[in-house]
Enzyme design. Structure first.
Site, PDB file in Angstrom:
ATOM      1  N   GLU A  64       0.835  -1.201   0.000  1.00  0.00           N
ATOM      2  CA  GLU A  64       0.000   0.000   0.000  1.00  0.00           C
ATOM      3  C   GLU A  64       0.867   1.248   0.000  1.00  0.00           C
ATOM      4  OE1 GLU A  64      -2.305  -0.258   3.544  1.00  0.00           O
ATOM      5  OE2 GLU A  64      -3.263  -2.139   2.986  1.00  0.00           O
ATOM      6  N   CYS A  86       3.412   8.458   1.588  1.00  0.00           N
ATOM      7  CA  CYS A  86       3.769   7.434   2.570  1.00  0.00           C
ATOM      8  C   CYS A  86       3.897   6.118   1.814  1.00  0.00           C
ATOM      9  CB  CYS A  86       2.688   7.340   3.649  1.00  0.00           C
ATOM     10  SG  CYS A  86       2.990   6.040   4.887  1.00  0.00           S
ATOM     11  N   CYS A 102       5.147  -7.456   7.021  1.00  0.00           N
ATOM     12  CA  CYS A 102       6.136  -7.023   8.022  1.00  0.00           C
ATOM     13  C   CYS A 102       6.411  -8.169   8.982  1.00  0.00           C
ATOM     14  CB  CYS A 102       5.617  -5.800   8.788  1.00  0.00           C
ATOM     15  SG  CYS A 102       6.812  -5.123   9.972  1.00  0.00           S
ATOM     16  N   CYS A 137       4.100  -6.468  15.603  1.00  0.00           N
ATOM     17  CA  CYS A 137       3.446  -5.595  16.580  1.00  0.00           C
ATOM     18  C   CYS A 137       1.944  -5.917  16.577  1.00  0.00           C
ATOM     19  CB  CYS A 137       3.687  -4.128  16.239  1.00  0.00           C
ATOM     20  SG  CYS A 137       5.446  -3.673  16.234  1.00  0.00           S
ATOM     21  N   CYS A 151      -0.940  -3.641  14.940  1.00  0.00           N
ATOM     22  CA  CYS A 151      -0.717  -3.183  13.570  1.00  0.00           C
ATOM     23  C   CYS A 151      -1.249  -4.217  12.587  1.00  0.00           C
ATOM     24  CB  CYS A 151       0.775  -2.953  13.341  1.00  0.00           C
ATOM     25  SG  CYS A 151       1.223  -2.583  11.636  1.00  0.00           S
ATOM     26  N   CYS A 186      -2.282   1.336   8.245  1.00  0.00           N
ATOM     27  CA  CYS A 186      -1.393   0.601   7.354  1.00  0.00           C
ATOM     28  C   CYS A 186      -1.721  -0.882   7.368  1.00  0.00           C
ATOM     29  CB  CYS A 186       0.050   0.818   7.804  1.00  0.00           C
ATOM     30  SG  CYS A 186       1.230  -0.057   6.799  1.00  0.00           S
TER      31      CYS A 186
END
Length: 397
Positions: free
Chosen positions: A122, A135, A142, A146, A149, A373
């Site tokens: 994205e 951004c 990832c 976390c 997220c 995100c």
């Protein structure tokens, strides 16, 4: 306690393959070479190896970086035969739009891309009266895990190439130049590496991307290093390596908790590098570069928003070259995490400012378009999984 993810200690280690619960159906692989992967000298060499004169490299670069043209049909100053050959070899399609959404009266625009191997990433364009910011993602997924997220819950698919990152910026710069971002200048002026992924876990390519974005046209986009922000959850060896690069980019540290007990859970990499060590590296970066470090802190209701944590954060940052960027959490669907109430947020700000720490609350953007995100990618993967299950059932019948 959240399990510590696999983290590449050396930024030069091979890419990590998928580790999360959702994976694309095709094996992750790096894309074909692209103009943006190379400096101008390498582009000239690539062009001449195709039997074309070296000056074609500057023509291609001027189209791509200077005029923000990604479509070969618009490069009319190139002979048709040369154009097809050069663009096929040096300007392959890297990003295919899957979904594009806009909100805030057109000032915020989010794009979900599918890469050549099916991976999803994205990018977001945000317009303000005095600037336009892109951004961008540096990884597909990832590996930092976390728990609050959306991207962290997808796991890591792979690192992006330099060109895959640059191409996001060039596309968004073209959107800004078209005047589509209402109430904003028509020139992209800032880039933040705060999309999907941990930028410093893709260290060599992110640094090369910064150099490409800041090189004068036609070698690059000609952006100011001071207008680029690189974020990290706190990969200390890479942070210290960044100090030696002698760049003037802003370093943003995603802290989210001032104490190790809570940060071990919210940011699992803290199990390897504790708050004190991470902050020391951030402060050393600020001392070396003279650039104020941005401390990112997502305020989560009844989790990290207590007054005593504000006081502790104030003591850790007092007198340092740092600024706290408080982020009202943008909840993801089905998540147990929620944003702190406004009175709690205001008290947190008051205590930090009373401690002498510069503090602002980030402008909330994109809630109507799955702005957190990873939300668009997560939704697309969920839809694809449902579709795949239905297809499998149909085949079984």
């Amino acid at each position: 306690m959240t399990i510590l993810p696999v983290i590449p200690i050396s930024p030069d280690q091979p890419d990590i393959l998928p580790s999360g619960p959702t994976k694309t159906r095709r094996r992750p692989s790096m894309p074909p070479r692209h103009l943006a992967d190379m400096d101008l000298a390498a582009r000239k060499s690539a062009v001449t190896s195709l039997g074309e004169p070296a000056f074609r490299a500057k023509q291609l670069s001027t189209h791509y970086f200077g005029r923000l043209v990604r479509d070969a049909a618009e490069m009319t100053d190139l002979p048709a035969g040369s154009r097809d050959k050069l663009t096929a070899d040096l300007l392959p399609t890297l990003l295919t739009p899957v979904r594009e959404q806009a909100c805030d009266d057109g000032a915020t625009r989010k794009t979900l891309w599918r890469l050549h191997d099916g991976a999803l990433v994205e990018s977001v364009l945000m317009g303000y009266p005095d600037r336009v910011t892109a951004c961008v993602s540096s990884q597909a997924g990832c590996g930092m895990a976390c728990p609050f997220c959306a991207t962290g819950q997808q796991g890591l698919t792979r690192n992006l190439s330099v060109a895959e990152i640059v191409d996001q910026v060039v596309y968004l710069a073209g959107v800004a130049a078209s005047g589509a971002v209402t109430g904003s200048p028509p020139r992209l002026s800032r880039v933040v590496f705060m999309g999907m992924g941990e930028p410093l876990a893709n260290y060599p390519r992110v640094i090369e991307t910064v150099r490409r974005l800041t090189a004068p046209a036609p070698e690059g986009l000609g952006l100011s290093q001071r207008h680029i922000t690189v974020s990290t959850v706190g990969l200390v060896p890479a942070m210290r390596r960044l100090i030696a690069e002698q760049l003037s980019v802003t370093l943003a540290l995603s802290l989210h908790a001032p104490d190790d007990d809570l940060r071990d859970e919210l940011v699992p990499v803290n199990q390897r590098w504790k708050v004190a060590e991470v902050l020391d590296a951030a402060f050393d970066y600020a001392a070396q570069t003279g650039r104020r470090v941005s401390i990112e802190y997502a305020l989560i209701r009844d989790v990290n928003d207590q007054p005593w944590r504000a006081d502790l954060l104030g003591r850790l940052l007092r007198g340092k070259l740092a600024h706290v960027n408080l982020i009202p959490l943008n909840p993801t669907p089905g998540s147990k995490w929620d944003a702190s109430p406004k009175p709690v947020e205001r008290e947190f700000v008051r205590r930090l400012q009373e401690a002498g720490v510069s503090t602002t609350v980030r402008d909330t953007r994109g809630r109507e378009i799955d702005g957190a995100c990873g939300q668009l990618a997560a939704g697309e993967l969920t839809d694809a999984s449902a579709g795949g299950a239905a297809a499998d059932a149909e085949v079984a019948q």
